[in-house]
Design a protein around this motif. Structure first.
Motif, PDB file in Angstrom:
ATOM      1  N   PRO A   1       4.328 -28.595   2.677  1.00 29.21           N
ATOM      2  CA  PRO A   1       4.084 -30.016   2.996  1.00 29.21           C
ATOM      3  C   PRO A   1       3.613 -30.225   4.433  1.00 29.21           C
ATOM      4  O   PRO A   1       2.794 -31.098   4.691  1.00 29.21           O
ATOM      5  N   GLY A   2       4.098 -29.462   5.357  1.00 34.53           N
ATOM      6  CA  GLY A   2       3.708 -29.647   6.773  1.00 34.53           C
ATOM      7  C   GLY A   2       2.221 -29.383   6.986  1.00 34.53           C
ATOM      8  O   GLY A   2       1.524 -30.156   7.652  1.00 34.53           O
ATOM      9  N   GLU A   3       1.722 -28.290   6.387  1.00 38.12           N
ATOM     10  CA  GLU A   3       0.299 -27.904   6.522  1.00 38.12           C
ATOM     11  C   GLU A   3      -0.613 -28.944   5.891  1.00 38.12           C
ATOM     12  O   GLU A   3      -1.666 -29.299   6.424  1.00 38.12           O
ATOM     13  N   ASP A   4      -0.194 -29.407   4.720  1.00 36.46           N
ATOM     14  CA  ASP A   4      -0.990 -30.391   3.992  1.00 36.46           C
ATOM     15  C   ASP A   4      -1.131 -31.672   4.811  1.00 36.46           C
ATOM     16  O   ASP A   4      -2.221 -32.257   4.899  1.00 36.46           O
ATOM     17  N   ALA A   5      -0.048 -32.068   5.427  1.00 40.59           N
ATOM     18  CA  ALA A   5      -0.055 -33.302   6.222  1.00 40.59           C
ATOM     19  C   ALA A   5      -0.989 -33.141   7.423  1.00 40.59           C
ATOM     20  O   ALA A   5      -1.758 -34.058   7.741  1.00 40.59           O
ATOM     21  N   ALA A   6      -0.945 -31.975   8.024  1.00 42.70           N
ATOM     22  CA  ALA A   6      -1.811 -31.721   9.204  1.00 42.70           C
ATOM     23  C   ALA A   6      -3.279 -31.756   8.803  1.00 42.70           C
ATOM     24  O   ALA A   6      -4.119 -32.318   9.511  1.00 42.70           O
ATOM     25  N   ARG A   7      -3.568 -31.130   7.656  1.00 41.56           N
ATOM     26  CA  ARG A   7      -4.965 -31.101   7.195  1.00 41.56           C
ATOM     27  C   ARG A   7      -5.471 -32.517   6.882  1.00 41.56           C
ATOM     28  O   ARG A   7      -6.582 -32.897   7.216  1.00 41.56           O
ATOM     29  N   LYS A   8      -4.582 -33.300   6.232  1.00 40.76           N
ATOM     30  CA  LYS A   8      -4.968 -34.666   5.874  1.00 40.76           C
ATOM     31  C   LYS A   8      -5.206 -35.497   7.118  1.00 40.76           C
ATOM     32  O   LYS A   8      -6.140 -36.311   7.176  1.00 40.76           O
ATOM     33  N   ALA A   9      -4.391 -35.249   8.127  1.00 39.24           N
ATOM     34  CA  ALA A   9      -4.546 -36.009   9.373  1.00 39.24           C
ATOM     35  C   ALA A   9      -5.871 -35.651  10.039  1.00 39.24           C
ATOM     36  O   ALA A   9      -6.555 -36.506  10.588  1.00 39.24           O
ATOM     37  N   ALA A  10      -6.260 -34.358   9.960  1.00 39.94           N
ATOM     38  CA  ALA A  10      -7.484 -33.904  10.633  1.00 39.94           C
ATOM     39  C   ALA A  10      -8.725 -34.283   9.843  1.00 39.94           C
ATOM     40  O   ALA A  10      -9.695 -34.794  10.407  1.00 39.94           O
ATOM     41  N   GLY A  11      -8.715 -34.056   8.551  1.00 41.15           N
ATOM     42  CA  GLY A  11      -9.918 -34.260   7.741  1.00 41.15           C
ATOM     43  C   GLY A  11      -9.853 -35.434   6.798  1.00 41.15           C
ATOM     44  O   GLY A  11     -10.764 -35.628   5.997  1.00 41.15           O
ATOM     45  N   GLY A  12      -8.814 -36.179   6.875  1.00 40.41           N
ATOM     46  CA  GLY A  12      -8.684 -37.319   5.972  1.00 40.41           C
ATOM     47  C   GLY A  12      -8.586 -36.843   4.540  1.00 40.41           C
ATOM     48  O   GLY A  12      -7.861 -35.874   4.253  1.00 40.41           O
ATOM     49  N   PRO A  13      -9.349 -37.455   3.653  1.00 45.44           N
ATOM     50  CA  PRO A  13      -9.240 -37.045   2.245  1.00 45.44           C
ATOM     51  C   PRO A  13     -10.048 -35.788   1.922  1.00 45.44           C
ATOM     52  O   PRO A  13     -10.086 -35.370   0.777  1.00 45.44           O
ATOM     53  N   PHE A  14     -10.739 -35.226   2.906  1.00 42.74           N
ATOM     54  CA  PHE A  14     -11.667 -34.120   2.640  1.00 42.74           C
ATOM     55  C   PHE A  14     -11.027 -32.753   2.846  1.00 42.74           C
ATOM     56  O   PHE A  14     -10.336 -32.531   3.840  1.00 42.74           O
ATOM     57  N   TYR A  15     -11.317 -31.905   1.899  1.00 43.00           N
ATOM     58  CA  TYR A  15     -10.868 -30.520   2.027  1.00 43.00           C
ATOM     59  C   TYR A  15     -12.014 -29.706   2.649  1.00 43.00           C
ATOM     60  O   TYR A  15     -13.159 -30.175   2.713  1.00 43.00           O
ATOM     61  N   LEU A  16     -11.739 -28.513   3.055  1.00 41.37           N
ATOM     62  CA  LEU A  16     -12.748 -27.561   3.563  1.00 41.37           C
ATOM     63  C   LEU A  16     -13.593 -28.146   4.703  1.00 41.37           C
ATOM     64  O   LEU A  16     -14.764 -27.845   4.869  1.00 41.37           O
ATOM     65  N   LEU A  17     -12.974 -29.008   5.444  1.00 38.46           N
ATOM     66  CA  LEU A  17     -13.683 -29.604   6.580  1.00 38.46           C
ATOM     67  C   LEU A  17     -13.377 -28.785   7.828  1.00 38.46           C
ATOM     68  O   LEU A  17     -12.229 -28.686   8.246  1.00 38.46           O
ATOM     69  N   ARG A  18     -14.405 -28.191   8.357  1.00 41.83           N
ATOM     70  CA  ARG A  18     -14.196 -27.339   9.544  1.00 41.83           C
ATOM     71  C   ARG A  18     -14.885 -27.947  10.757  1.00 41.83           C
ATOM     72  O   ARG A  18     -15.735 -28.817  10.612  1.00 41.83           O
ATOM     73  N   GLU A  19     -14.524 -27.375  11.889  1.00 44.52           N
ATOM     74  CA  GLU A  19     -15.153 -27.835  13.119  1.00 44.52           C
ATOM     75  C   GLU A  19     -16.627 -27.410  13.127  1.00 44.52           C
ATOM     76  O   GLU A  19     -16.958 -26.275  12.748  1.00 44.52           O
ATOM     77  N   LEU A  20     -17.492 -28.303  13.546  1.00 48.12           N
ATOM     78  CA  LEU A  20     -18.915 -27.955  13.646  1.00 48.12           C
ATOM     79  C   LEU A  20     -19.137 -27.008  14.829  1.00 48.12           C
ATOM     80  O   LEU A  20     -18.428 -27.103  15.832  1.00 48.12           O
ATOM     81  N   PRO A  21     -20.113 -26.112  14.707  1.00 51.73           N
ATOM     82  CA  PRO A  21     -20.379 -25.235  15.853  1.00 51.73           C
ATOM     83  C   PRO A  21     -20.894 -26.050  17.036  1.00 51.73           C
ATOM     84  O   PRO A  21     -21.589 -27.055  16.854  1.00 51.73           O
ATOM     85  N   GLY A  22     -20.553 -25.600  18.198  1.00 53.52           N
ATOM     86  CA  GLY A  22     -20.938 -26.323  19.415  1.00 53.52           C
ATOM     87  C   GLY A  22     -22.456 -26.336  19.598  1.00 53.52           C
ATOM     88  O   GLY A  22     -23.143 -25.394  19.214  1.00 53.52           O
ATOM     89  N   THR A  23     -22.929 -27.407  20.167  1.00 54.74           N
ATOM     90  CA  THR A  23     -24.386 -27.528  20.354  1.00 54.74           C
ATOM     91  C   THR A  23     -24.897 -26.618  21.482  1.00 54.74           C
ATOM     92  O   THR A  23     -26.082 -26.334  21.556  1.00 54.74           O
ATOM     93  N   THR A  24     -23.973 -26.183  22.330  1.00 56.06           N
ATOM     94  CA  THR A  24     -24.393 -25.334  23.459  1.00 56.06           C
ATOM     95  C   THR A  24     -24.614 -23.879  23.019  1.00 56.06           C
ATOM     96  O   THR A  24     -25.192 -23.091  23.768  1.00 56.06           O
TER      97      THR A  24
END
Lengths: 306, 134
Positions: free
Chosen positions: A45-68
């Motif tokens: 439950p802890g991991e799921d909550a963290a993921r939901k907080a970061a990506g909202g309803p979306f799964y497999l949402l990762r950080e975009l690569p930096g533009t630099t």
């Protein structure tokens, strides 16, 4: 329409309490439904909550690569300041042969190294068995290098063989043929050439005879007009300059060695690697070759950089 | 950087010249040239020592093995540099094309998904932020 978040989120919503009471739910055996689900199937439950907080309803949402970050979208040649190198090597045609890269190296260097077992790869793969330091040869060691007098047989004279240098025929072509000849098939052109030669031969002979007659007449009547020839240097033709060089004892101008001669450079010094106390003929051959000019060197008198 | 190479080049040129002269002595050997031959042999040893000393300055230089293949085949090693640059540029253009195509695809996908799932895409955009157009 199905909800988009359902596509990315959990596919099946958990069964409601009423549905469970009625017997609806996941297709499992009635007895197994009471058992708790395995830990691996559902995330904690802890991991799921963290993921939901970061990506909202979306799964497999990762950080975009930096533009630099440097990617292939930028021109890497300009990024690393290699335009000059690119223009140098890719702008004009690079000559194929190794002798064009190392023109001062004696011997036939254009032949493959596998022919005479002189390849660099074999040197790396099978390094020679030798010590780690170089010690000068003592007097007793040098006695092993006493040689018999006389010339080497022809097949052993590898050092003197130089690759044939191409002559610039472009100027000759320009001077000889002013009008461009239309391209022809080889078979047709060969036949025509032969016929032309046959046809022209008697005409040429007549013309030559006429010229001779004219010359004889001019000589008897007055001074002849100068015949236009190709311009040469003050030394005249190449053959003439070679003959003169031979008479002077100059080896390079005579085309014997292809090296710069003693007459054009400073004489060989006894202490220098080009020097030594040797017979006159060899001493003449040992003219020190001029050092290749480098970008930092001062320019020679009267000659600008190429 | 260039000074290191200049010194090595100079030593190599001297060495090659010494070997050339050694070849001339040997090709038509006369008894009187024995002293010169001995001198040349010792110059050869000192030349090798000088070249060996240059090794300390050039320990951080690495040469690709493919260059040796070019030299072994009697080809100009500058052709290797040329081919490397051409290959790099071609690959660069290829990757740039892929990146540009993927960017176009992404923007089109977002555009179409916004039409069908406006609420979810609004959330998505809130998380990601507005992407710049490709």
């Amino acid at each position: 329409m199905e909800n988009f978040s359902a596509l990315f989120g959990g596919a099946e919503p958990p069964p409601t309490a009423a549905a469970a009471a009625l017997g609806f739910g996941p297709a499992k055996a009635p007895g197994a439904g009471a058992a708790p689900p395995p830990a691996a199937a559902a995330p904690p439950p802890g991991e799921d909550a963290a993921r939901k907080a970061a990506g909202g309803p979306f799964y497999l949402l990762r950080e975009l690569p930096g533009t630099t970050e440097l990617t292939g979208s930028t021109n890497l040649i300009t990024h690393y300041n290699l335009e000059h190198a690119y223009n140098k090597f890719c702008g004009k045609k690079v000559k194929e042969k190794l002798s064009n890269f190392l023109p001062d190296l004696p011997g036939m260097i254009d032949l493959p190294g596998s022919h005479d077992n002189s390849s660099l790869r074999s040197l790396i793969e099978k390094p020679p068995i030798c010590g780690s330091s170089f010690t000068p040869l003592t007097g007793t060691m040098l006695t092993g290098f006493r040689l018999h007098a006389g010339p080497l047989p022809e097949q052993c004279r590898l050092m003197h063989i130089q690759p044939p240098k191409k002559k610039n025929k472009h100027k000759h072509k320009q001077s000889r043929t002013q009008d461009p000849v239309p391209p022809e098939t080889p078979s047709d052109s060969d036949h025509k050439k032969k016929k032309k030669k046959k046809e022209e031969d008697p005409e040429r002979k007549r013309k030559k005879k006429e010229k001779k007659k004219k010359k004889v007449g001019e000589e008897s009547w007055g001074p002849a007009q100068p015949v236009p020839t190709r311009e040469r240097g003050p030394g005249g033709s190449r053959a003439q300059s070679q003959r003169a060089a031979v008479s002077r004892g100059c080896c390079c101008h005579a085309g014997l060695t292809g090296r710069v001669c003693a007459s054009s450079t400073e004489p060989a010094q006894p202490g220098a690697p080009g020097g030594g106390q040797l017979p006159g003929q060899q001493q003449q051959q040992f003219a020190v070759r001029p050092r290749r000019r480098r970008p930092g060197d001062p320019p020679a008198d009267g000659n600008g950089p190429d | 950087m260039a000074e290191k190479f200049d010194s090595l080049e100079e030593h190599l040129e001297k060495f090659v010249e010494n070997i050339r002269q050694l070849g001339i002595i040997v090709s038509d050997f006369q008894p009187s040239s024995q002293a010169g031959l001995n001198q040349k042999l010792n110059f050869m040893v000192t030349g090798l020592q000088d070249i060996d000393k240059c090794r300390q300055q050039l320990h951080d230089i690495s040469v690709p093995l493919e260059v040796f293949e070019y030299i072994d085949q009697g080809r100009n090693p500058q052709l290797y540099t040329k081919e490397c640059l051409e290959r790099a540029l071609a690959k660069n253009e290829q990757v740039k094309g892929k990146i540009d195509t993927m960017k176009k695809f992404k923007s089109l996908l977002i555009q179409e998904l916004t039409k069908v799932f406006p609420e979810d895409m609004a959330k998505y955009k809130a998380i990601r932020g507005e992407d710049p157009p490709p």
